[in-house]
Design an enzyme around this catalytic site. Structure first.
Site, PDB file in Angstrom:
ATOM      1  N   ALA A 161       0.807  -1.237   0.000  1.00 28.03           N
ATOM      2  CA  ALA A 161       0.000   0.000   0.000  1.00 28.03           C
ATOM      3  C   ALA A 161       0.835   1.281   0.000  1.00 28.03           C
ATOM      4  CB  ALA A 161      -1.004   0.034   1.149  1.00 28.03           C
ATOM      5  N   ALA A 162       2.157   1.168  -0.141  1.00 28.56           N
ATOM      6  CA  ALA A 162       2.980   2.387  -0.215  1.00 28.56           C
ATOM      7  C   ALA A 162       2.623   3.177  -1.478  1.00 28.56           C
ATOM      8  CB  ALA A 162       4.458   2.036  -0.211  1.00 28.56           C
ATOM      9  N   GLY A 163       2.512   2.463  -2.611  1.00 30.43           N
ATOM     10  CA  GLY A 163       2.137   3.122  -3.865  1.00 30.43           C
ATOM     11  C   GLY A 163       0.718   3.681  -3.791  1.00 30.43           C
ATOM     12  N   ASP A 164      -0.161   2.948  -3.125  1.00 31.66           N
ATOM     13  CA  ASP A 164      -1.557   3.421  -2.995  1.00 31.66           C
ATOM     14  C   ASP A 164      -1.613   4.692  -2.153  1.00 31.66           C
ATOM     15  OD1 ASP A 164      -2.364   1.170  -4.397  1.00 31.66           O
ATOM     16  OD2 ASP A 164      -2.612  -0.020  -2.583  1.00 31.66           O
TER      17      ASP A 164
END
Ligand code: RIB
Length: 301
Positions: free
Chosen positions: A250-253
């Site tokens: 979820a870093a990119g999210d």
């Protein structure tokens, strides 16, 4: 300037995550560590990130008529998201099986279920929300004709269309002309441009290929290195914060949700990318997807 509203259309999953020292190779069984279950899905993660970070957010997805779907909707309402456009399917709710190793690397298998049932007819039925939004944020965990229809409709209505092309898959060339802001990681950009993307210089060349295909601007996320902004002039590199990552899920999210919030507030792309880098640096320091997404008060810029 009034804040633009953000509409996220995408996936909702329940993430089942196991820690492991090393990711298993094909055919291998490894003994893992802690198991956790939590809310996930690229669409949901991006909607929750945008909401927690100060956006005015509506989320449209499709979940099953099951316990996972009920829990997901209850959770999104608790977050304060507008859930009035969430739909139900006769298919089971989406589930993601995730392994995270000692180096914070992960591998994920998504059983799409109801996410795969979000149809072009559903987009047609959601046209009021799409035509009313300021920013439409999309990913690729929904059927591609559905993504195309939503992007085209929002583009024609004058909204800013943002696409995080994850996970990468073949896309119709027509889609690119509707995308105002494209946010791939290095691997995704390499897939779509056909060029190697390992350095900012290579990313800039690959971004130019995408702009020739019709994409407006790009921000290339480059993991622990940072993010590269390509607007047509000389590219701008925004370095990542140096932190000890435990789980990059979820870093990119978080980056995409945060970026849209800053843009909705009228910030420049550079300011927005700095805000998004600060937010995703917090996400990687905690386990889980939505469990690890920060709130506005956690960010000191
Ligand atoms: O980007 C992370 C997400 O990918 C996880 O939450 C998982 O559900 C998959 O969709």
């Amino acid at each position: 300037m009034s804040q633009k509203s953000i509409l996220v259309i995408g996936s909702s999953n329940t993430d089942m995550t196991a820690k492991t020292h090393a990711l298993p190779r094909p055919g291998e069984t490894v003994l893992g560590g802690v198991f956790t279950m939590g809310a996930g899905g690229k669409g949901a993660n991006q909607a929750v990130a945008a909401q927690r970070l100060g956006g005015k957010v509506q989320f449209i997805c499709k979940v099953g008529r099951d316990m996972f779907g009920d829990n997901a909707i209850a959770q999104y309402q608790k977050e304060g998201l507008d859930t009035s456009g969430i739909l139900r399917s006769s298919l089971p709710s989406g589930v993601a099986l995730i392994y995270v190793d000692d180096h914070a690397e992960n591998c994920i298998v998504v059983a799409s279920g109801a996410n795969g049932d979000l149809s072009e007819a559903d987009i047609e039925a959601s046209s009021a929300a799409i035509k009313a939004c300021g920013i439409l944020l999309l990913q690729l965990e929904s059927p591609i004709p559905t993504v195309l229809k939503a992007a085209k409709m929002a583009h024609e209505a004058g909204a800013m269309v943002v696409l995080n092309p994850a996970p990468a898959c073949p896309l119709p060339e027509e889609l690119f002309q509707y995308i105002d802001l494209f946010i791939p990681n290095e691997t995704e950009l390499s897939t779509f441009s056909g060029l190697p993307v390992n350095t900012p210089e290579e990313a800039e060349k690959a971004a130019a290929v995408m702009q020739r295909k019709g994409v407006g601007r790009l921000i290339v996320t480059m993991g622990s290195k940072g993010a590269l902004i390509c607007e047509g002039g000389p590219a701008i590199f925004v370095p990542a914060h140096k932190v000890k990552a435990v789980d990059t899920t979820a870093a990119g999210d978080t980056f995409c949700g945060a970026l849209c919030v800053a843009i909705s507030e009228g910030k420049s792309l550079k300011e927005a990318a700095e805000f998004a880098c600060a937010a995703s640096a917090l996400t990687v320091q905690k386990m889980g997807a939505q469990n690890s997404i920060p709130f506005r008060k956690d960010i000191n810029i």
